[in-house]
Design a protein around this motif. Structure first.
Motif, PDB file in Angstrom:
ATOM      1  N   LYS A 108      86.055 -28.143  -7.869  1.00  0.00           N
ATOM      2  CA  LYS A 108      84.722 -27.620  -8.166  1.00  0.00           C
ATOM      3  C   LYS A 108      84.437 -27.766  -9.661  1.00  0.00           C
ATOM      4  O   LYS A 108      84.830 -26.923 -10.463  1.00  0.00           O
ATOM      5  CB  LYS A 108      84.605 -26.162  -7.727  1.00  0.00           C
ATOM      6  CG  LYS A 108      84.698 -25.965  -6.216  1.00  0.00           C
ATOM      7  CD  LYS A 108      84.624 -24.500  -5.836  1.00  0.00           C
ATOM      8  CE  LYS A 108      84.706 -24.313  -4.323  1.00  0.00           C
ATOM      9  NZ  LYS A 108      84.715 -22.882  -3.944  1.00  0.00           N
ATOM     10  N   GLN A 156      81.776 -27.419 -11.290  1.00  0.00           N
ATOM     11  CA  GLN A 156      80.923 -26.368 -11.854  1.00  0.00           C
ATOM     12  C   GLN A 156      81.728 -25.131 -12.243  1.00  0.00           C
ATOM     13  O   GLN A 156      81.257 -24.305 -13.025  1.00  0.00           O
ATOM     14  CB  GLN A 156      79.804 -25.987 -10.867  1.00  0.00           C
ATOM     15  CG  GLN A 156      80.259 -25.229  -9.627  1.00  0.00           C
ATOM     16  CD  GLN A 156      80.747 -26.128  -8.501  1.00  0.00           C
ATOM     17  OE1 GLN A 156      81.010 -27.314  -8.709  1.00  0.00           O
ATOM     18  NE2 GLN A 156      80.844 -25.578  -7.307  1.00  0.00           N
ATOM     19  N   SER A 168      81.101 -32.845 -15.559  1.00  0.00           N
ATOM     20  CA  SER A 168      80.382 -33.317 -14.379  1.00  0.00           C
ATOM     21  C   SER A 168      80.321 -34.833 -14.429  1.00  0.00           C
ATOM     22  O   SER A 168      80.457 -35.437 -15.499  1.00  0.00           O
ATOM     23  CB  SER A 168      78.960 -32.734 -14.317  1.00  0.00           C
ATOM     24  OG  SER A 168      78.098 -33.398 -15.229  1.00  0.00           O
TER      25      SER A 168
END
Length: 481
Positions: A188, A190, A221
């Motif tokens: 993940k 984020q 990202s």
């Protein structure tokens, strides 16, 4: 657009947090989102007199990633202290690996616009994460959250083999997909589970020697990696063209502003004063266990995508999209194995309507009631002309929620496709009568309005008319007008 007179040289150091139950050197829970400073203990805080103990699962996970990236595995390895002072590192050193990493000398094949590019992997080593500094306008100064201290990481260092922001983005996506395939990280971005240090240099095309590189820390990202490389390469080219010199330095990428800023001059290995950690023993992994971990590696995304293209004739872009998700690709393989319907149609439904439903609900295909038997039966009904694609969407809405045979859904909802010319003739006559302008446009040479008229017929038949039969009847009727 990067200047064509220069070549960009990129290397990535990708850090991935591992999803173990506990941290790498202590028994604290490894979790994200807890109240600040509630998941730390004297060991991960580096209190005097505490002793770390290596988490065996961290070693296993690192070796699995090493196999996935075609590395050689060092069965005898050790931990080292990397010394530097920063407020988020309370003991003023990080336990990492220096000269004997667990895995080294590997490679990763990536797909870029359908072509295979091989990127060298220098090493994969294990280490502990640092804490997190908190800056906020609501208070003065900086606060420290040490929950992340001791969270297990693997760092995967590439060779400087990447030559564009597009390749770097594809590399990051490939690494992330493999982490998810292996089940060793939630990936993940984020939440900071995967982040990259991006090394960029430029050189005149044709020059063998590398230019001076800069490093941008903790880019988190795919899009940010792409934008950071584009910006930094262009910045360096402009400096060189104006007669300036590129300094070796560490920079901070601000994605919101689309710029990088100098943080400090770039450290070399000697600046960290590495030495073996005296509190941790050299560890050895048996050859049998290394092989056992290798045998557990599934077919990985790039190899799977290439197989889909070669064996099933899927388009490369569709094959990549399907292969990127392990659960969905395994469901696709199970459907294909039944041999009930066309493979390309299965793919289209998997990456189209099914993917849309799953993504909107933020669930996975294993969280639904959809079975391989029901999906392939539904597609077979389309192939036989029993139902239209429009009606199939209604069927899908039912069978993804409940294990009901598609044929039963078709019968109960009256979704069977109408191909009878008598029943469809009145619909065609009514549509032509109600759309004189479209008819005139078609007769005047605008043949694309035929699609509009077929759509009106499908609407009038509540999606049950056979579109192929309707089109033939429409065109025949127009010719007679």
């Amino acid at each position: 657009m990067i200047n064509r007179d220069y070549e960009v040289v990129i290397g990535l150091e990708v850090h991935a947090e591992l999803c173990t139950e506990t941290k790498i050197f202590c028994g604290c829970k490894n979790a994200f989102g807890a109240e600040v400073n509630t998941l730390c203990c004297p060991v991960c805080m580096g209190m005097p007199g505490t002793l770390p103990v290596l988490n065996k699962q961290v070693v296993d996970y690192a070796i699995k990633m090493g196999h996935a990236l075609n590395c050689s595995i060092n069965r005898v390895s050790k931990n080292d202290r990397k010394n530097y002072f920063y407020p988020d590192l309370p003991k003023a050193y990080q336990i990492s690996q220096f000269d004997v990493p667990l895995c080294e000398n590997g490679y990763l094949d990536i797909l870029v616009n359908g072509d295979v590019r091989r990127i060298g992997i220098t090493r994969i080593h294990i280490e502990e994460d640092a804490g997190k500094l908190i800056h906020d306008d609501s208070f003065d100064g900086t606060l420290a959250d040490y929950n992340r201290c001791g969270v297990p990481l693997i760092e995967m260092v590439s060779e400087p083999d990447l030559r564009s922001a597009e390749e770097a983005k594809a590399y990051m996506e490939a690494i992330t997909n493999i982490l998810l395939y292996l089940g060793i990280s939630d990936a993940k971005m984020q939440e900071g589970s995967v982040r990259a240090d991006v090394n960029v240099s430029v050189r005149p095309r044709g020059q063998k020697e590398f230019g001076t590189r800069t490093e941008m820390k903790n880019v988190n990202s795919f899009g940010a990696v792409y934008r950071a490389i584009q910006y930094e390469a262009q910045r360096q080219i402009e400096v060189i063209r104006k007669g300036g010199v590129i300094e070796q330095e560490t920079r901070r990428w601000d994605d919101a502003k689309g710029k990088s800023y100098v943080m400090r001059s770039k450290e070399d290995a000697q600046d960290y004063r590495y030495f073996p950690d005296p509190d941790l023993l050299t560890f050895e992994v048996s050859e049998a266990h290394v092989q056992e971990l290798k045998d557990s590696i599934p077919e990985l995304p790039v190899a799977k995508a290439l197989r889909y293209v070669k064996e099933y004739g899927l388009l490369p872009v569709d094959a990549e999209l399907l292969a990127s998700n392990r659960a969905r690709s395994e469901f696709f393989d199970a459907c294909v194995a039944l041999g009930n319907c066309d493979k390309k149609l299965i793919c289209n439904w998997m990456i189209g309507d099914i993917a849309k439903i799953l993504n909107e609900r933020r669930i996975e295909i294993t969280d639904t009631a959809l079975t391989k038997e029901n999906l392939t039966e539904m597609i077979a009904l389309i192939e036989k002309g029993t139902i239209s694609n429009t009606a199939a969407k209604t069927v899908l809405d039912v069978i993804i929620e409940t294990d009901v045979p598609p044929a039963k859904v078709v019968e109960e909802k009256g979704l069977a496709q109408i191909s009878d010319s008598g029943a469809l003739g009145k619909i065609v006559d009514d549509v032509l009568a109600n759309n004189p302008k479209a008819v005139a446009d078609y007769k005047g040479g605008k043949t694309n309005v035929a699609g509009f008229l077929v759509g009106q017929c499908m609407k009038a038949s509540r999606g049950q008319g056979n579109p192929g039969v309707l089109r033939e009847m429409l065109l025949s009727a127009i010719e007679k007008l």
